[in-house]
Design a protein around this motif. Sequence first.
Motif, mmCIF file in Angstrom:
data_model
loop_
_atom_site.group_PDB
_atom_site.id
_atom_site.type_symbol
_atom_site.label_atom_id
_atom_site.label_comp_id
_atom_site.label_asym_id
_atom_site.label_seq_id
_atom_site.Cartn_x
_atom_site.Cartn_y
_atom_site.Cartn_z
ATOM 1 N N ARG A 1 4.982 1.103 -0.085
ATOM 2 C CA ARG A 1 5.255 1.854 -1.226
ATOM 3 C C ARG A 1 5.339 3.336 -1.228
ATOM 4 N NH1 ARG A 1 1.835 3.078 -5.939
ATOM 5 N NH2 ARG A 1 0.192 2.049 -4.566
ATOM 6 N N VAL A 2 5.965 4.123 -1.642
ATOM 7 C CA VAL A 2 6.220 5.404 -1.575
ATOM 8 C C VAL A 2 6.421 6.087 -3.197
ATOM 9 C CG1 VAL A 2 6.700 5.889 0.651
ATOM 10 C CG2 VAL A 2 8.689 5.671 -0.895
ATOM 11 N N VAL A 3 6.233 7.177 -3.508
ATOM 12 C CA VAL A 3 6.144 7.584 -4.926
ATOM 13 C C VAL A 3 6.922 8.940 -4.824
ATOM 14 C CG1 VAL A 3 5.239 8.433 -6.979
ATOM 15 C CG2 VAL A 3 3.948 6.488 -5.825
ATOM 16 N N LEU A 4 8.409 8.917 -5.198
ATOM 17 C CA LEU A 4 9.175 10.014 -4.909
ATOM 18 C C LEU A 4 9.426 10.764 -6.300
ATOM 19 C CD1 LEU A 4 11.661 8.290 -2.610
ATOM 20 C CD2 LEU A 4 9.611 9.454 -2.138
ATOM 21 N N GLU B 1 4.628 -11.507 21.335
ATOM 22 C CA GLU B 1 3.390 -10.469 20.907
ATOM 23 C C GLU B 1 3.884 -9.769 19.716
ATOM 24 O OE1 GLU B 1 4.256 -11.123 23.871
ATOM 25 O OE2 GLU B 1 2.596 -11.479 25.188
ATOM 26 N N PRO B 2 3.130 -9.163 18.978
ATOM 27 C CA PRO B 2 3.333 -8.172 18.049
ATOM 28 C C PRO B 2 3.754 -6.833 18.397
ATOM 29 C CG PRO B 2 1.283 -9.272 17.307
ATOM 30 C CD PRO B 2 1.442 -9.500 18.692
ATOM 31 N N TRP B 3 4.434 -6.060 17.948
ATOM 32 C CA TRP B 3 4.751 -4.684 18.357
ATOM 33 C C TRP B 3 3.857 -3.936 17.166
ATOM 34 C CZ3 TRP B 3 10.839 -4.889 17.609
ATOM 35 C CH2 TRP B 3 11.698 -5.416 18.439
ATOM 36 N N ASP B 4 3.381 -2.846 18.200
ATOM 37 C CA ASP B 4 2.454 -1.805 17.195
ATOM 38 C C ASP B 4 3.811 -0.853 16.593
ATOM 39 O OD1 ASP B 4 -0.112 -2.580 18.001
ATOM 40 O OD2 ASP B 4 -0.097 -1.218 19.711
ATOM 41 N N LEU B 5 3.153 -0.437 15.446
ATOM 42 C CA LEU B 5 4.030 0.547 14.667
ATOM 43 C C LEU B 5 3.468 1.656 14.283
ATOM 44 C CD1 LEU B 5 5.430 -1.928 11.696
ATOM 45 C CD2 LEU B 5 6.623 -1.220 13.863
ATOM 46 N N GLU B 6 4.107 2.947 14.371
ATOM 47 C CA GLU B 6 3.762 4.233 14.001
ATOM 48 C C GLU B 6 4.787 4.815 12.996
ATOM 49 O OE1 GLU B 6 1.640 8.351 15.890
ATOM 50 O OE2 GLU B 6 3.789 7.721 16.582
ATOM 51 N N ILE B 7 4.059 4.830 11.570
ATOM 52 C CA ILE B 7 4.892 5.011 10.385
ATOM 53 C C ILE B 7 4.599 6.572 9.987
ATOM 54 C CG2 ILE B 7 5.592 4.258 8.238
ATOM 55 C CD1 ILE B 7 4.499 1.629 9.064
ATOM 56 N N ARG B 8 5.756 7.188 9.606
ATOM 57 C CA ARG B 8 5.521 8.691 9.111
ATOM 58 C C ARG B 8 6.341 8.785 8.012
ATOM 59 N NH1 ARG B 8 3.225 13.037 10.453
ATOM 60 N NH2 ARG B 8 4.279 15.300 10.497
ATOM 61 N N HIS B 9 5.678 9.702 7.017
ATOM 62 C CA HIS B 9 6.518 9.985 5.674
ATOM 63 C C HIS B 9 6.504 11.141 5.436
ATOM 64 C CE1 HIS B 9 7.859 9.904 1.770
ATOM 65 N NE2 HIS B 9 6.501 9.640 0.897
ATOM 66 N N LEU B 10 7.707 11.861 5.414
ATOM 67 C CA LEU B 10 7.858 13.235 5.096
ATOM 68 C C LEU B 10 8.715 13.449 4.015
ATOM 69 C CD1 LEU B 10 8.579 14.693 8.609
ATOM 70 C CD2 LEU B 10 6.382 14.693 7.397
ATOM 71 N N THR B 11 8.524 14.630 3.302
ATOM 72 C CA THR B 11 9.764 14.969 2.276
ATOM 73 C C THR B 11 10.108 16.544 2.471
ATOM 74 O OG1 THR B 11 7.884 15.972 0.881
ATOM 75 C CG2 THR B 11 8.211 13.661 0.645
ATOM 76 N N GLU B 12 11.169 16.499 2.240
ATOM 77 C CA GLU B 12 12.045 17.880 2.126
ATOM 78 C C GLU B 12 12.305 18.430 1.220
ATOM 79 O OE1 GLU B 12 16.161 19.296 4.470
ATOM 80 O OE2 GLU B 12 15.922 17.404 3.483
ATOM 81 N N PRO B 13 11.936 19.663 0.701
ATOM 82 C CA PRO B 13 12.242 20.368 -0.474
ATOM 83 C C PRO B 13 13.659 20.335 -0.696
ATOM 84 C CG PRO B 13 11.667 22.220 0.999
ATOM 85 C CD PRO B 13 11.452 20.658 1.646
ATOM 86 N N GLU C 1 0.850 -1.302 0.029
ATOM 87 C CA GLU C 1 0.159 0.010 -0.106
ATOM 88 C C GLU C 1 0.774 1.310 -0.010
ATOM 89 O OE1 GLU C 1 -3.260 0.332 2.886
ATOM 90 O OE2 GLU C 1 -3.226 -2.143 3.136
ATOM 91 N N GLN C 2 0.299 2.384 -0.468
ATOM 92 C CA GLN C 2 1.207 3.560 -0.604
ATOM 93 C C GLN C 2 0.844 4.471 0.593
ATOM 94 O OE1 GLN C 2 0.188 5.885 -3.998
ATOM 95 N NE2 GLN C 2 1.334 7.623 -3.270
ATOM 96 N N LEU C 3 2.310 4.849 0.994
ATOM 97 C CA LEU C 3 2.373 5.875 2.210
ATOM 98 C C LEU C 3 2.456 7.307 1.399
ATOM 99 C CD1 LEU C 3 5.003 4.156 4.133
ATOM 100 C CD2 LEU C 3 2.569 3.943 4.365
ATOM 101 N N LYS C 4 1.564 8.119 1.906
ATOM 102 C CA LYS C 4 1.494 9.566 1.110
ATOM 103 C C LYS C 4 2.376 10.427 2.003
ATOM 104 C CE LYS C 4 -3.023 9.030 -1.222
ATOM 105 N NZ LYS C 4 -4.090 9.520 -1.523
ATOM 106 N N ALA C 5 2.997 11.267 1.436
ATOM 107 C CA ALA C 5 4.060 12.275 1.918
ATOM 108 C C ALA C 5 3.181 13.055 2.828
ATOM 109 C CB ALA C 5 4.442 13.316 0.792
#
Length: 613
Positions: free
Chosen positions: A242-245, A335-347, A221-225
Amino acid sequence: MDTAVSSAGRKPIGGSSEFNDHRIYLGKPAALDLGTVPVTWTNRWETSSHVVPVRSAGEYSIAVSLGPNAAKFAENAAVGVVLRVDVIGDEPAGPQHDAPVVAKSDKKADNKGGSAAHADSGEAAGAGWTGTVTAAVGGAVVLAAGVRVRGDAAQVGHEDDKGWRVKRQRSRGRVASAALAALCAVAALPGQAWAAGEPSPYTYEPSAQPVKGAVVNTDAEQLKAGGTYKDSIKPGGKLFYRVVLDAKSNAYVSATAVPKLGTKVSYADELKVTLQDRDGNSCNYGTAQFQSAEFARPVGTYAHRTIDKDSTSCQEADTYYVLVERDSEATSSSEPWDLEIRHLTEPGLKAAGPTAAPENWPSASPEPPTGGPQERRGGTSFFSARGLKEGEWRDKIKPGETLFYKVPVDWGQQLFASADLSSAAGEGYVPNALAMAVYNPARGLVDSASDVAYDGKQKSTALDPLPPVAYENRFDSKDSVNGMRFAGWYYLRVSLNPAVEKEFGSNPLGLSLRLNVKGDAQSAPGYAGPAGDFEVTDDHLSAAESGQSSSEAEKSGTMQLVAAAGIGAGTVLVLGLGVWMLVARRRAAAGPPSAGQGADSGAPTQYGPPAAW
């Protein structure tokens, strides 16, 4: 908490606790009920303030307000609210000129002018609504609901209260008993204080969207910026996203693992994040381990794609894949680990900048902060981290607890941080009791301080000197240097080993943080677009001064919007009341409509309030 009902003409219905109610809120469920008398045309000639406004059909408003002291029961000051609304009665809505008096019904208000909420106590079965209200300064109204009530709105030969021209007709409607049967303020929602004696939970960003990591990259699945996502990972798990750069921006994907409290982790248990191109080549990767501090706590790292004119890999505009992996020892919890995922872009930069990393920077320990210690409670995650500025800050930390703080560090500035743990009564020894780490604005791990062994005496640890923030730091191979690559919020994570409880009891220990931010802020590099998360603004400095977290900043912005909307609505209401009074005076001067205006000839015209409800 207060509630009130307003009529279709936005006139408050008052004069009785049945129509305006309030309750003391102590963090436990509380219920309020109120309502109206039946809607009839002739209510306008009554004298009671809870009867006169109930004179025409239309939208009846229910307003709910929560006092500011409710914030004592919830960190985010949000309290669940359930509205149950019932409109009772199917009888003719007279008397309206020649309409008959309302016949008695099994579900009617009492004949003393009491509301249908009281006459039909406990039988509300109307539509339900669930939401939240927020503690507002001064108890500002922050929620309103509308109820459309049918009744004797049709008038004969002249305008009604809304200025509509209607034809001569006899109306059949409903006895207007808009009964707010139950308004339940339930226990505080997530984000509130935790149960006594237990470490606080990790507070996820409310906007975080659920995402399901794929076993194979083609299903990713795609992660959006700019987006934040939630998932979980099992031991040995490998999850693709998936990420689109584009070919101009630097990109970052971070993952924070949140093991359940009390679960077993080992030295080499690892979270790994890798950014790959379509051929499976690694653009970059980052890892986070528990190492010698073998106790469950949030750990995180990131992977990035850095635009570099001297590099030929991962520079194209294309689809890339993020691989998140968990490696756990056989002795660790499954036990599963919970995940917090973050996608950022820098100009990217408008023009090419320096590409050589600095070789030297000031490393001498600064003088202790002046001004004396101040109190500041830490948050439980990146999102709820409390802002800090240069100075000495005191807090309390419980065994097993992790606290987050954030410090604005601008271009050219250098961060120094140390942590002190207070003494405690009793005897014992806990190795690796206190763990501290620093993360950059993209939630990438920059460095960790040496873990502290604890024997009941006061202890201290500090981060090694970090370089001043500079764009060219990204071209160094060491994480502690290339992590200081942009301005923004830098996060401190402080964790206390749960084994401390066994040796020294469950009482929290004193925690003192000393922060120095050295150097004057310099100009930002020539970004080709908005810096986004990679800058220090006046809002950052204000939050560091006040100790505001991101969640509190969002609430503050929301309340400002609510206040502005309230002012606008109030202005409209005042103008509407002025028009209403003018129309009422003209009607009074004109007198009741005559038969020549279209009234039913041969039928008696009845004015005055109904004899009974």
